[in-house]
Design a protein around this motif. Structure first.
Motif, PDB file in Angstrom:
ATOM      1  N   VAL A  13       0.863  -1.181   0.000  1.00 34.12           N
ATOM      2  CA  VAL A  13       0.000   0.000   0.000  1.00 34.12           C
ATOM      3  C   VAL A  13       0.896   1.226   0.000  1.00 34.12           C
ATOM      4  CG1 VAL A  13      -1.775   1.281   1.243  1.00 34.12           C
ATOM      5  CG2 VAL A  13      -1.822  -1.220   1.236  1.00 34.12           C
ATOM      6  N   VAL A  14       0.622   2.160  -0.914  1.00 40.27           N
ATOM      7  CA  VAL A  14       1.467   3.344  -1.036  1.00 40.27           C
ATOM      8  C   VAL A  14       0.605   4.597  -1.111  1.00 40.27           C
ATOM      9  CG1 VAL A  14       3.285   2.054  -2.234  1.00 40.27           C
ATOM     10  CG2 VAL A  14       1.555   3.256  -3.571  1.00 40.27           C
ATOM     11  N   GLN A  15       1.206   5.712  -0.730  1.00 37.53           N
ATOM     12  CA  GLN A  15       0.609   7.009  -1.024  1.00 37.53           C
ATOM     13  C   GLN A  15       0.810   7.271  -2.515  1.00 37.53           C
ATOM     14  OE1 GLN A  15      -1.153   9.023   0.759  1.00 37.53           O
ATOM     15  NE2 GLN A  15      -0.690   8.658   2.928  1.00 37.53           N
ATOM     16  N   PRO A  16      -0.240   7.444  -3.294  1.00 37.00           N
ATOM     17  CA  PRO A  16      -0.068   7.527  -4.753  1.00 37.00           C
ATOM     18  C   PRO A  16       0.792   8.685  -5.216  1.00 37.00           C
ATOM     19  CG  PRO A  16      -2.331   8.057  -4.097  1.00 37.00           C
ATOM     20  CD  PRO A  16      -1.657   7.510  -2.896  1.00 37.00           C
ATOM     21  N   GLN A  17       0.822   9.758  -4.452  1.00 39.81           N
ATOM     22  CA  GLN A  17       1.642  10.897  -4.853  1.00 39.81           C
ATOM     23  C   GLN A  17       3.125  10.665  -4.571  1.00 39.81           C
ATOM     24  OE1 GLN A  17      -0.503  10.855  -2.391  1.00 39.81           O
ATOM     25  NE2 GLN A  17       0.235  11.954  -0.571  1.00 39.81           N
ATOM     26  N   LEU A  38      -6.387   5.905  -0.070  1.00 42.46           N
ATOM     27  CA  LEU A  38      -7.415   6.894  -0.377  1.00 42.46           C
ATOM     28  C   LEU A  38      -8.194   7.185   0.898  1.00 42.46           C
ATOM     29  CD1 LEU A  38      -8.858   8.576  -2.576  1.00 42.46           C
ATOM     30  CD2 LEU A  38     -10.428   6.636  -2.869  1.00 42.46           C
ATOM     31  N   SER A  39      -8.230   8.437   1.295  1.00 41.28           N
ATOM     32  CA  SER A  39      -8.988   8.848   2.473  1.00 41.28           C
ATOM     33  C   SER A  39     -10.431   9.113   2.046  1.00 41.28           C
ATOM     34  CB  SER A  39      -8.373  10.105   3.089  1.00 41.28           C
ATOM     35  OG  SER A  39      -9.156  10.549   4.175  1.00 41.28           O
ATOM     36  N   VAL A  40     -11.358   8.332   2.583  1.00 38.14           N
ATOM     37  CA  VAL A  40     -12.759   8.432   2.187  1.00 38.14           C
ATOM     38  C   VAL A  40     -13.509   9.462   3.015  1.00 38.14           C
ATOM     39  CG1 VAL A  40     -14.956   7.149   2.090  1.00 38.14           C
ATOM     40  CG2 VAL A  40     -12.832   6.083   1.309  1.00 38.14           C
ATOM     41  N   GLY A  41     -13.167   9.566   4.281  1.00 35.62           N
ATOM     42  CA  GLY A  41     -13.953  10.412   5.172  1.00 35.62           C
ATOM     43  C   GLY A  41     -13.343  11.736   5.526  1.00 35.62           C
ATOM     44  N   LEU A  88      -7.445  -0.280  -3.827  1.00 34.49           N
ATOM     45  CA  LEU A  88      -7.443   0.893  -2.956  1.00 34.49           C
ATOM     46  C   LEU A  88      -7.431   0.456  -1.488  1.00 34.49           C
ATOM     47  CD1 LEU A  88     -10.213   3.071  -4.655  1.00 34.49           C
ATOM     48  CD2 LEU A  88      -7.732   3.323  -4.903  1.00 34.49           C
ATOM     49  N   PHE A  89      -6.715   1.223  -0.687  1.00 39.53           N
ATOM     50  CA  PHE A  89      -6.783   1.117   0.768  1.00 39.53           C
ATOM     51  C   PHE A  89      -7.642   2.287   1.230  1.00 39.53           C
ATOM     52  CE2 PHE A  89      -5.519   2.317   5.007  1.00 39.53           C
ATOM     53  CZ  PHE A  89      -5.342   1.121   5.675  1.00 39.53           C
ATOM     54  N   LEU A  90      -8.838   1.990   1.755  1.00 42.23           N
ATOM     55  CA  LEU A  90      -9.789   3.040   2.117  1.00 42.23           C
ATOM     56  C   LEU A  90      -9.680   3.361   3.601  1.00 42.23           C
ATOM     57  CD1 LEU A  90     -12.906   1.809   0.099  1.00 42.23           C
ATOM     58  CD2 LEU A  90     -11.022   3.294  -0.628  1.00 42.23           C
ATOM     59  N   ASP A  91      -9.260   4.575   3.874  1.00 44.99           N
ATOM     60  CA  ASP A  91      -9.036   5.011   5.258  1.00 44.99           C
ATOM     61  C   ASP A  91     -10.137   5.967   5.679  1.00 44.99           C
ATOM     62  OD1 ASP A  91      -7.745   5.087   7.670  1.00 44.99           O
ATOM     63  OD2 ASP A  91      -6.217   6.522   7.042  1.00 44.99           O
ATOM     64  N   THR A  92     -10.128   6.301   6.950  1.00 43.61           N
ATOM     65  CA  THR A  92     -11.052   7.261   7.593  1.00 43.61           C
ATOM     66  C   THR A  92     -12.510   6.915   7.324  1.00 43.61           C
ATOM     67  OG1 THR A  92     -10.939   8.852   5.735  1.00 43.61           O
ATOM     68  CG2 THR A  92      -9.305   9.097   7.495  1.00 43.61           C
ATOM     69  N   LEU A  93     -12.848   5.625   7.338  1.00 44.31           N
ATOM     70  CA  LEU A  93     -14.230   5.212   7.101  1.00 44.31           C
ATOM     71  C   LEU A  93     -15.139   5.562   8.269  1.00 44.31           C
ATOM     72  CD1 LEU A  93     -13.720   1.674   5.479  1.00 44.31           C
ATOM     73  CD2 LEU A  93     -13.949   3.907   4.357  1.00 44.31           C
TER      74      LEU A  93
END
Length: 871
Positions: A13-17, A38-41, A88-93
């Protein structure tokens, strides 16, 4: 991006930037799934969908029902998919839970489910959810994995503290995670701990039935899962505004031994890159070696001081103006006057290098030994005052100039100290399994390659053939060994230097390239002499050159890199290479110091690059200081791979004679074999070696010398892939204490003397080990090496061979290509035999526990049958 360490995992898992397109493609080529964070929330940028602030992270919580936010996330997902991310790794759900009660929680949950469904459709369910427990029953058809933080620990970002969770919190989270598993989710737990506590916590998580990842609270350092990286990177700061890397002493002299020990020189250009956070999971030490007093600015001094005690440090040459650093490494300023002449008083016996006399001591550092330090080098002033010039402490070591490299007129350079001892005994680098670029199947590799110079020269033989014809007939066809041949386009093309003879010349090139053991390379369009000037590293006046900047091609006045690289490759592919071959290599010309643009063009053309380096050591001065490292990095995965050993030009006084001088190549072979095997057998020459009988005789002499010894012949491109992969291979240990090795191309690990041989029965992905116990043969891209001999180990395994195996399995398929008659030695193989796909059986001859097999040259596809347990 620590790509090497990522190769130990099937998914990252990486930060895409933070990842370039070349890095992303590189990982995918190795079948590593790359998920984008990817931060969702939440968002760190306030926007029209932001409705509240998260004070813990200074971020903005989004309204999950907002159409703007949903479209924003879907757009991001589409862009990430187009870049090539696998999931995607979905964070801040759960961030919506922080909203005030007046927000409709149920509506937020509906919005969240709809967002995840949309993202799942884009990535075909390849989603990792970070928590989101309340909604899991609605999401198990839309995501494959679940991650939860804080089973055994949690991190407070306000005061940067680590705390253990309570038993009640553990029980609550365990219940949620077991529920997720029952719904079909793969569960991973992320916990937070200091480096020395991570492995123990990872084992706790495994015991609970989850995949672990234990890291720091800011997720800035490499974590521990069921494996833990073996740190191999040596951070080496330099400043390209002071001196380009290619001219630094640390690269030219010390990197060779760093690499031999299995460590990776991790060069940091302070002119363009911030000095990194030191990560003890990745970084094994810091080396600072400069010959310039401009190097030590406040930034680098502060960085070195802040990392005292984090990893070992080695400070060499000019010393930093920092009393804290000097005292930590064992010396203190001596403030009384001291006059010469100075004499060597003592040097640690294990530190002594190649020089038989001490270097000239003109202006030594006025230093005395600090408390709790060990003196490595001390001198006496005229009045007997002792001065310390080298020291060692628990933080590392220090050796001042001129006690490193001594250079004498007409004699070349010598190590005053032993570079291996400096790194191991003084600095304290631990012995590790060393990825090896010299050896294959237990035998020293052999490569042959030809630069295109002299292709058109008329040889001093009957009939006045071209030198290329002589080399073709008397070397290439005679030995039928894997060989890389190149041409200079302007030398043979119709519009070039020899246009009238072009049909004959191109015909010769076609004949050479068509030979089954020859691979195709370019030696550029016009043979640029000064790549260092083209890259802007050095200014060179044309009036100061003997031949200008390149071959004097009519109408070609300014060097065009596209024409030199891409154009010459296209010319060869379109006019010279047979239909079943393409150009696979770029062999650099002239000073062979290409800049990043040239390396980038070669990469974009799909070819590997080789040449350069300065390995020409001979018996006149058999110094390790004349042996170059494997290669040199540039930006964004660009590497120049050096020629393992230089060509006949440097052995023959720049081809002014004596022309038999290239026979001294065998001296280089012997010096690079003992005491350390540092290079493969490399016979690198030009077509002009075929001009004169003495040159041709030298080629025969060198090739015959190697063939009389054990070797494994390979194409130069195979060596180059192995060499480059040194910088992208990884070592790790699992929770059982076994070693893991990951590499796409490297098939050999060198065992330090203190290591036992592996237990072949309990290891996986390795073919065997040499009879001397010094080289492990690797078969799989990820191998597990077990050293526990408490269980029996009597299965058949490979001792050595003169072939590279593409497939190997005891009582299973075996395949390889033998350029000459295959010689294969196995242990515990008295009852074994090879069976070809045509049904032909090959039995061996057994001497003690060793069974020797001989198979004919050519492709072998078949089986290794060991029906009975070997005795």
């Amino acid at each position: 991006m620590p790509l090497a360490e990522m190769t130990s995992y099937s998914r990252v898992v990486v930060q895409p930037q933070s990842i370039t397109q070349h890095e992303l493609n590189w990982l995918k080529e190795r079948n590593i799934s790359v998920f984008a964070y990817l931060s969702v929330g939440e968002s760190f940028t306030e926007n029209e969908s932001s409705v509240a602030k998260n004070p813990h992270w200074n971020s903005h919580i989004a309204d999950l029902t907002a159409e703007h936010w949903q479209q924003h996330l879907q757009k991001q997902a589409h862009e990430l998919q187009q870049r090539g991310f696998n999931g995607l790794f979905l964070d801040t759900l759960d961030s919506y839970q922080l909203l005030k009660p007046n927000y409709d929680k149920a509506a937020q949950q509906v919005g969240l489910v709809n967002i995840i469904k949309g993202l799942s459709s884009t990535f075909n369910k390849h989603l990792i959810l970070n928590r989101g427990f309340e909604l899991l029953p609605q999401l198990n058809d839309y995501a494959s994995d679940l991650v939860a933080e804080g089973l055994f620990s949690h991190f407070n970002p306000v005061d940067n503290s680590y705390k253990l969770t309570t038993e009640n919190d553990q029980a609550w989270l365990n219940e949620k995670l077991h529920k997720a598993q029952s719904l079909g989710f793969n569960v991973q737990v992320i916990d937070y701990a200091k480096p020395q506590q991570r492995l123990a916590m990872a084992k706790q998580i495994i015991a609970q039935g989850y995949a672990p990842w234990v890291t720091d609270g800011h997720l800035q350092t490499w974590g521990t899962s069921n494996i833990q990286p073996v740190p191999r990177r040596i951070l080496i700061p330099y400043n390209s505004n002071v001196k380009p890397l290619i001219y630094t002493t640390v690269h030219l002299k010390l990197a060779t031994m760093i690499e031999y020990l299995g460590y990776i020189p991790d060069y940091i250009d302070m002119a363009n890159t911030p000095l990194p956070k030191v990560d003890t999971s990745l970084h094994a030490g810091i080396i600072s070696w400069t010959t310039s007093d401009q190097f030590y600015n406040a930034q680098v001094i502060e960085w070195l001081e802040s990392n005292l005690g984090v990893v070992p440090q080695l400070v060499l040459g000019e010393l930093p103006p920092s009393n804290k650093l000097l005292e930590s490494l064992g010396v203190e300023p001596f403030n009384l006057p001291s006059n010469g002449p100075y004499k060597l008083a003592a040097m640690a016996s294990w530190l002594k290098g190649e020089s038989t006399t001490a270097p000239a001591i003109v202006k030594p550092y006025l230093l005395t030994l600090a408390e709790n330090a060990q003196s490595l080098i001390s001198i006496h002033a005229e009045d007997g005052t002792p001065l310390t010039q080298g020291s060692k402490t628990k933080y590392g070591a220090l050796i001042a100039a001129p006690w490193l490299i001594d250079t004498l007129p007409m004699e070349g350079s010598n190590w005053v100290v032993d570079p291996k001892a400096v790194l191991t005994k003084a600095m304290g680098l631990a012995p590790i399994l060393a990825p090896d670029t010299t050896t294959l199947s237990g035998r020293r590799m052999l490569t042959l390659h030809i630069d295109g110079d002299g292709f058109t020269s008329i040889a001093h033989f009957a009939g006045k053939p071209y030198a290329a014809e002589v080399v073709r007939d008397e070397v290439i066809k005679k030995y039928k060994l894997p060989l890389t041949s190149s041409i200079i386009q302007a030398d043979i093309e119709p519009n070039g230097l020899h246009g009238a003879d072009s049909p004959k010349l191109e015909k010769i090139a076609k004949e050479i390239f068509a030979l089954p053991y020859v691979e195709v390379a370019s030696h550029t369009y016009s043979h640029p002499y000064f790549w260092t000037a083209l890259s802007g590293r050095k200014e060179i006046n044309k009036d100061d050159t003997d031949y200008g900047f390149h071959l004097n091609v009519p109408g070609y006045d300014a060097i065009d890199l596209n024409k030199e690289i891409t154009g010459s490759i296209n010319y060869i592919n379109e006019r010279l290479a047979p239909k079943n071959k393409k150009t696979v290599m770029m062999l650099w010309s002239g000073d062979a110091t290409p800049g990043p643009k040239a390396l980038e063009l070669a990469r974009d053309a799909g070819v590997i690059n080789v040449n350069g380096g300065n390995t020409d050591v001979n018996a006149d001065n058999p110094s390790l200081s004349h042996i170059s490292p494997i290669g040199r990095p540039e930006r964004d995965l660009l590497y120049q791979i050096y020629a393992p050993i230089l060509n006949e030009n440097v052995y023959t006084n720049l081809w002014h004679g004596p022309y038999y001088g290239f026979k001294r190549l065998v001296e280089t072979f012997e010096i690079t074999e003992k005491p350390y095997r540092l290079k493969p057998y490399t016979i690198y020459f030009h077509f002009y070696s075929g001009e004169v009988p003495a040159g041709l005789d030298a080629l025969h002499y060198n090739i015959d010398y190697v063939l009389a010894r054990e070797n494994t012949p390979v194409h130069l491109s195979q060596y180059a892939r192995i060499a480059k992969d040194f910088y992208f291979s990884a070592l790790a240990k699992n929770t059982r204490g076994e070693w893991l090795f990951s590499s796409k191309y490297i098939k050999t690990l060198r065992l330090p003397v203190i290591f036992d041989v592996p237990n072949m029965t309990n290891s996986h992905g390795i073919l065997g080990v040499t009879a001397q116990g010094n080289y492990i043969h690797v078969g799989d891209e990820i191998a597990t090496i077990n050293f526990d001999h408490t269980t029996p180990d009597n299965q058949p395994y490979l001792l050595s061979a003169n072939v590279a195996f593409s497939n190997w399995q005891v009582n299973g398929p075996v395949s390889f290509k033998a350029w000459i008659e295959a010689k294969i030695e196995l242990k515990n193989a008295r009852s074994c035999h090879f069976i070809s796909h045509m049904g032909k059986r090959f039995s061996g001859k057994t001497f003690g526990n060793t069974t020797q097999f001989s198979l004919p040259a050519g492709e072998f596809y078949g089986y290794l049958n060991c029906a009975r347990r070997a005795q």
